[in-house]
Scaffold this active site. Structure first.
Site, PDB file in Angstrom:
ATOM      1  CE1 TYR B 299      -2.595  -3.248   2.054  1.00  0.00           C
ATOM      2  CE2 TYR B 299      -4.333  -1.661   1.329  1.00  0.00           C
ATOM      3  CZ  TYR B 299      -3.888  -2.740   1.716  1.00  0.00           C
ATOM      4  OH  TYR B 299      -4.809  -3.907   1.836  1.00  0.00           O
ATOM      5  CG  HIS B 307      -8.808  -0.796  -2.580  1.00  0.00           C
ATOM      6  ND1 HIS B 307      -9.073  -1.603  -1.713  1.00  0.00           N
ATOM      7  CD2 HIS B 307      -9.929  -0.493  -3.073  1.00  0.00           C
ATOM      8  CE1 HIS B 307     -10.423  -1.407  -1.436  1.00  0.00           C
ATOM      9  NE2 HIS B 307     -11.023  -0.922  -2.272  1.00  0.00           N
ATOM     10  CE  LYS B 338      -5.580  -5.918  -3.859  1.00  0.00           C
ATOM     11  NZ  LYS B 338      -6.168  -4.821  -3.872  1.00  0.00           N
TER      12      LYS B 338
END
Lengths: 218, 386, 100
Positions: B299, B307, B338
């Site tokens: 992060y 996120h 991601k």
């Protein structure tokens, strides 16, 4: 008795009637691995030939309903012909057209050269047991690499249903990392499927399968 | 993530934004309020306080004066760091890592760098507040778990309504006589199920949860519940806090060697630590990635802000990941927006822990390892034409 | 296993959780709501406990199901290194996925 051409260990089928028959009687889908000449840039649907996976080929071999023959020579001959045609015609000072690039598919299976020893690619043993189990239960089974599993099993014709299961075929004692189970289960649940692991019990010769999905809590 | 949540805009009852949870209406702050609070609460990036002196501009007499005052007013140049206390689970099937029992310490470690996870919560140790609220003992602010639970309850309600809607449509079709066999089957099944439900008096599943159980009443002593929750620190987090920052003391662990032998018994554990240390030292907030089938999630600032951007999987440099695994993992990770990252650690064996007797030796051992990063994304020719 | 019982009781709000078979790592308890939307009612469930470092095999699952004679499904609780517990439902045979 249908004949199935084999090139370098893989079955490629050009005959549409055979493809239909396989689909209807045996629930074998295969993968359309050719390119449609009218739509060369798209890749949602392929064209002929239909390519069979090693599991599908082995399954058909076991039915004894099909004869396999080696078609490699025909392909090599056709290819050589095309290469010669494309060479510029120096006498007329013109190069030949590229119209012959469109493959005449029906032609290729016209002259089969029968060979007694046709070698087929072998599927991984443990996986094949699970594959057979699924097909015999009436599922349509397709390769599952897109989802990171060995197979995708559909409850009926693939055109009519979305796949139900992401299947991993294993050895009975083969251990899977729980991290793999977690990601497999998570992926399957996120696309509305169940993650399945199956293996053949070497003692009872029966295939056992378990389906796993995320519980929805935790 | 919070702005398009319907609960923050619903006004079913009561004034202002809030959510329906277990039949109660709870007020929440607006989206802006939540973010603003986050910035106030999560100020320190690490549980480490520095004594900062004001800037010194030599030719400016005011600056010299301020600087001297600041320097002389602190008795010691560096404040002594607060040391948090933890213990390890020494049962035979014990969970690896360390536990911090003190709630105050736990909150500090969470708020200053997002270390650890509440043993009875999803991340931030919020069980005490949540349970007090559930048992009607105390107010306080809404936690992430309650927001998630409310969202799930709403979804269950929506599914039920959708099912009933479909049943009505089927019944309509039946009246008109245009029902096909598959739908007729479905209708029968549902009618049978409804009869069964009525017989069994299956209560609304959401209402069931509000019932107070014996397990709950056992917790209450003098009007307050027992503090059951502790903060659990991942082995890598514990080592980082203990050795590198020096802010953690673990009960029963005296030397660095003992620490490493307890927490990193395998080569793969040490490799995981090398990667953790690498990203932490670059300023990323690193959290466990089991929910996405990877080793770590990276992060930028921390979970409450954005996120995670990257999902990191640690690979031994000699190994080659299985194609099947890679596809599956990439799919999971991409679905969660991601980037899939593989990190290779160039030396595979862990160092000889008996030779690591102090922090300097630890640093030296760590510097023997280098890290190589590879990021993957899925390329679909039909979609990625640009 | 106590970690999972604690988590089930206090975080997931299960009731009547007890160790069912210690050698087989099985717990028995009752969830707060139906495990599968097509169930008739809430019923008691078996929970298999593993640590992330363990591995699972088809033989392993067969053994587990042999210890729980009448059940057609088992909840598998996996304890991660950061103490997160992931819960999955394992069905004895091919079970269609639930409608979302």
């Amino acid at each position: 008795m249908f004949t199935l051409p084999v090139i370098s260990g893989t079955v490629y089928i050009y005959d549409v009637e055979v493809i239909k028959y396989l689909r209807e009687k045996y629930n074998i889908g295969g993968v359309l691995s050719g390119i449609l000449p009218q739509y060369p840039q798209q890749n949602k649907f392929g064209g002929l030939p239909l390519k069979l996976s090693p599991e599908e080929a082995l399954y058909l071999l076991e039915t004894n309903e099909f004869e396999f023959f080696d078609d490699t020579e025909t392909h090599l001959d056709e290819y050589k012909e095309k290469v010669d045609e494309d060479k510029p015609d120096t006498k007329n000072g013109q190069s030949s057209t590229t119209s012959n690039n469109k493959v005449e598919l029906a032609v290729l299976s016209k002259i089969p050269k029968r060979s007694s020893a046709v070698k087929l690619k072998e599927p991984v043993n443990s996986r094949y047991a699970v594959y057979k189990y699924l097909v015999q239960k009436g599922y349509f089974v397709l390769p599952g690499l897109r989802f990171g599993c060995h197979y995708m099993a559909y409850p009926g014709d693939i055109m009519r249903y979305h796949s139900h299961y992401n299947v991993l075929g294993l050895d009975y004692d083969e251990g899977i990392d729980l991290l793999t189970m977690v990601s497999g289960g998570r992926l399957a649940t996120s696309v509305k499927k169940c993650w399945v692991i199956g293996a053949k019990n070497p003692e009872t010769e029966e295939t056992e399968a378990f389906s796993i999905e995320w519980s929805g809590f935790g | 993530m919070v702005s398009d949540d319907p609960f923050f805009n619903s006004t079913d009852s009561g004034s202002g934004p809030g959510i329906q949870l277990d039949g109660r209406f709870l007020k929440t702050t607006t989206n802006k309020g939540y973010n603003k609070r986050a910035k106030d609460v999560y100020v320190l990036p690490l549980p480490f306080s520095l004594n900062s002196l004001p800037a010194l501009i030599p030719h400016n007499p005011l600056s010299v004066f301020m600087y001297t005052v600041a320097l002389l007013s602190k008795p010691l140049r560096f404040t002594t760091q607060k040391r948090h206390k933890a213990y390890i689970d020494s049962t035979s099937q014990g969970t690896p890592g360390a536990f911090v029992p003190d709630l105050q310490s736990a909150m500090e470690l969470w708020q200053q760098g997002f270390f650890g996870k509440g043993t009875l919560s999803r991340s931030e140790p919020s069980w005490f507040g949540r349970t007090s609220r559930r048992l009607g003992l105390d107010g306080g602010e809404l936690t992430l778990e309650e927001i998630t639970e409310a969202r799930r309850a709403k979804r269950r309600k929506f599914k039920k309504e959708r099912e009933q809607q479909q049943l009505l449509e089927l019944k309509q079709k039946q009246k008109e006589g245009v029902l096909n066999p598959a739908d007729a089957n479905l209708l029968d099944k549902n009618e049978k199920k409804q009869i069964e439900d009525n017989e069994n008096n299956a209560a609304d599943s959401d209402a069931v949860v509000t019932k107070v159980r014996k397990e709950d009443t056992d917790l209450i002593k003098d009007g307050v519940i027992e503090k059951l929750e502790t903060l659990h620190l991942h082995p890598c987090e514990a080592v980082f806090l203990c050795v590198c920052l020096g802010v953690l003391e673990i009960d029963g662990i005296e030397t660095i060697q003992q620490l490493l032998q307890t927490f990193f018994p395998e080569d793969s554990d040490w490799q995981k630590y090398v990667v953790y240390h690498y990203f932490r030292s670059l300023g990323w907030c690193v959290r466990d990635g089991i929910k996405f089938g990877v080793d770590w999630l990276i992060y930028k600032q921390g979970p409450p802000f954005q996120h995670a951007e990257f999902a990191v999987s640690v690979q031994p440099s000699s190994g080659r990941p299985d194609w099947w695994w890679l596809h599956a993992n990439m799919r999971v990770v991409n679905n969660a927006k991601k980037a899939m990252t593989l990190v290779y650690v160039t030396k595979e064996e862990r160092p000889d822990y008996t030779k690591i007797s102090n922090v300097a030796a630890f640093r030296k051992a760590l510097s023997q390892y280098t890290v190589k990063i590879l990021t993957f994304s899925r390329f679909t020719p039909s979609r990625c034409r640009d | 296993m106590d970690t999972v019982i604690e988590n089930l009781v206090h975080q997931q709000l299960w009731t009547d959780c007890k160790i069912y078979n210690e050698d087989a790592n099985l717990i028995r308890g009752t969830p707060p709501r139906k495990l599968h939307p097509e169930d008739a009612q809430i019923s008691s469930e078996y929970v298999l406990v593993s640590h992330m470092r363990d591995s699972v095999s088809v033989r392993g699952y067969t053994k587990t199901f042999q210890s729980v004679h009448d059940a057609s499904r088992v909840v598998h609780a996996v304890i991660a290194e950061d103490s997160t517990i992931a819960y999955y439902i394992v069905y004895k045979s091919l079970n269609p996925p639930r409608r979302n």
